[in-house]
Design a protein around this motif. Sequence first.
Motif, short mmCIF file in Angstrom:
data_model
loop_
_atom_site.label_atom_id
_atom_site.label_comp_id
_atom_site.label_asym_id
_atom_site.label_seq_id
_atom_site.Cartn_x
_atom_site.Cartn_y
_atom_site.Cartn_z
N LEU A 72 -21.10 -39.86 -17.36
CA LEU A 72 -19.92 -39.40 -18.08
C LEU A 72 -19.92 -40.01 -19.47
O LEU A 72 -20.42 -41.12 -19.68
CB LEU A 72 -18.65 -39.80 -17.34
N ASP A 77 -12.46 -39.12 -20.20
CA ASP A 77 -11.40 -38.16 -19.90
C ASP A 77 -10.88 -38.53 -18.51
O ASP A 77 -11.61 -38.45 -17.52
CB ASP A 77 -12.00 -36.75 -19.90
N ASP A 79 -8.87 -37.17 -16.39
CA ASP A 79 -8.90 -36.11 -15.38
C ASP A 79 -10.32 -35.88 -14.86
O ASP A 79 -10.53 -35.71 -13.67
CB ASP A 79 -8.33 -34.80 -15.94
N LEU A 80 -11.29 -35.91 -15.76
CA LEU A 80 -12.68 -35.74 -15.34
C LEU A 80 -13.15 -36.92 -14.50
O LEU A 80 -13.83 -36.74 -13.48
CB LEU A 80 -13.60 -35.56 -16.56
N LYS A 83 -11.55 -36.51 -11.06
CA LYS A 83 -12.22 -35.44 -10.32
C LYS A 83 -13.59 -35.89 -9.82
O LYS A 83 -13.96 -35.65 -8.68
CB LYS A 83 -12.36 -34.20 -11.19
N THR A 84 -14.32 -36.58 -10.68
CA THR A 84 -15.65 -37.07 -10.31
C THR A 84 -15.56 -38.05 -9.15
O THR A 84 -16.32 -37.95 -8.17
CB THR A 84 -16.34 -37.74 -11.52
#
Length: 90
Positions: A72, A77, A79-80, A83-84
Amino acid sequence: MPWKTTSKNHERWQLVLMDCEMPVLDGYDATAAIRQFEEEAGLDRKLIIGLSAHAINELKKKALERGMDDYLTKPIDRDLLYKTLVDYLS
């Protein structure tokens, strides 16, 4: 303490967020050393997510080749990242 490198403590880790551009030992070499330790000690492979300010495909490829599970870019981020983590840890 989960940051120690004994095999007993290694079993409690769920993931490592690895900075790729650290001084002395960069995240790529640190990841390769962890993967070698896991293999030699017969331990399960832990999740390692590389973090870098460089959004360059060649560096992501290098990270994955050295044993990172994902890569990443910074600034992170939220949110990312969430999610990850959910994708890998659920």
